[in-house]
Design a protein around this motif. Structure first.
Motif, PDB file in Angstrom:
ATOM      1  N   THR A  41       0.829  -1.202   0.000  1.00 41.05           N
ATOM      2  CA  THR A  41       0.000   0.000   0.000  1.00 41.05           C
ATOM      3  C   THR A  41       0.865   1.253   0.000  1.00 41.05           C
ATOM      4  O   THR A  41       0.594   2.204  -0.743  1.00 41.05           O
ATOM      5  CB  THR A  41      -0.937   0.002   1.228  1.00 41.05           C
ATOM      6  N   SER A  44       2.203   1.677  -3.386  1.00 39.02           N
ATOM      7  CA  SER A  44       1.137   2.134  -4.281  1.00 39.02           C
ATOM      8  C   SER A  44       0.927   3.643  -4.154  1.00 39.02           C
ATOM      9  O   SER A  44       0.699   4.331  -5.146  1.00 39.02           O
ATOM     10  CB  SER A  44      -0.154   1.375  -3.956  1.00 39.02           C
ATOM     11  N   TRP A  45       1.014   4.168  -2.930  1.00 38.74           N
ATOM     12  CA  TRP A  45       0.917   5.615  -2.721  1.00 38.74           C
ATOM     13  C   TRP A  45       2.077   6.326  -3.397  1.00 38.74           C
ATOM     14  O   TRP A  45       1.888   7.343  -4.051  1.00 38.74           O
ATOM     15  CB  TRP A  45       0.910   5.959  -1.243  1.00 38.74           C
ATOM     16  N   LYS A  49      -0.705   5.323  -7.601  1.00 43.28           N
ATOM     17  CA  LYS A  49      -1.805   4.448  -8.010  1.00 43.28           C
ATOM     18  C   LYS A  49      -3.010   4.567  -7.089  1.00 43.28           C
ATOM     19  O   LYS A  49      -4.135   4.415  -7.520  1.00 43.28           O
ATOM     20  CB  LYS A  49      -1.327   2.996  -8.051  1.00 43.28           C
ATOM     21  N   THR A  50      -2.753   4.821  -5.806  1.00 46.16           N
ATOM     22  CA  THR A  50      -3.821   5.025  -4.836  1.00 46.16           C
ATOM     23  C   THR A  50      -3.412   6.164  -3.911  1.00 46.16           C
ATOM     24  O   THR A  50      -2.266   6.601  -3.931  1.00 46.16           O
ATOM     25  CB  THR A  50      -4.089   3.757  -3.986  1.00 46.16           C
ATOM     26  N   SER A  53      -6.781   7.161   2.408  1.00 50.06           N
ATOM     27  CA  SER A  53      -8.141   7.634   2.677  1.00 50.06           C
ATOM     28  C   SER A  53      -8.628   7.021   3.979  1.00 50.06           C
ATOM     29  O   SER A  53      -7.981   6.147   4.557  1.00 50.06           O
ATOM     30  CB  SER A  53      -9.082   7.263   1.529  1.00 50.06           C
TER      31      SER A  53
END
Length: 71
Positions: A41, A44-45, A49-50, A53
């Motif tokens: 994760t 990904s940040w 990509k994401t 939140s």
């Protein structure tokens, strides 16, 4: 610990990217544990990509507040 550069009006995501960009793998794993996410994760940040939140964003806000990066 690496600190994000302080700039008024910066988004939580921008602060997060600055914060994790200078971290080594061990510190990224500690951050992942603090945020209760997997290492992937965080990556990904970093790749855009994401975005953090929900509870993760609140925890990051808390972290940056404690560091004096947000009002």
């Amino acid at each position: 610990m690496t600190q994000p550069s302080q700039k008024p009006g910066r988004s939580l995501y921008d602060l997060t990217l600055d914060y994790i960009s200078g971290m080594d793998l061990v510190r990224k794993r500690r951050l992942a544990e603090f945020l209760d996410v997997q290492d992937q994760t965080i990556r990904s940040w970093q790749r855009g990509k994401t975005v953090p939140s929900g509870l993760r964003a609140l925890r990051l806000h808390y972290l940056f507040d404690r560091m004096g990066e947000v009002d």
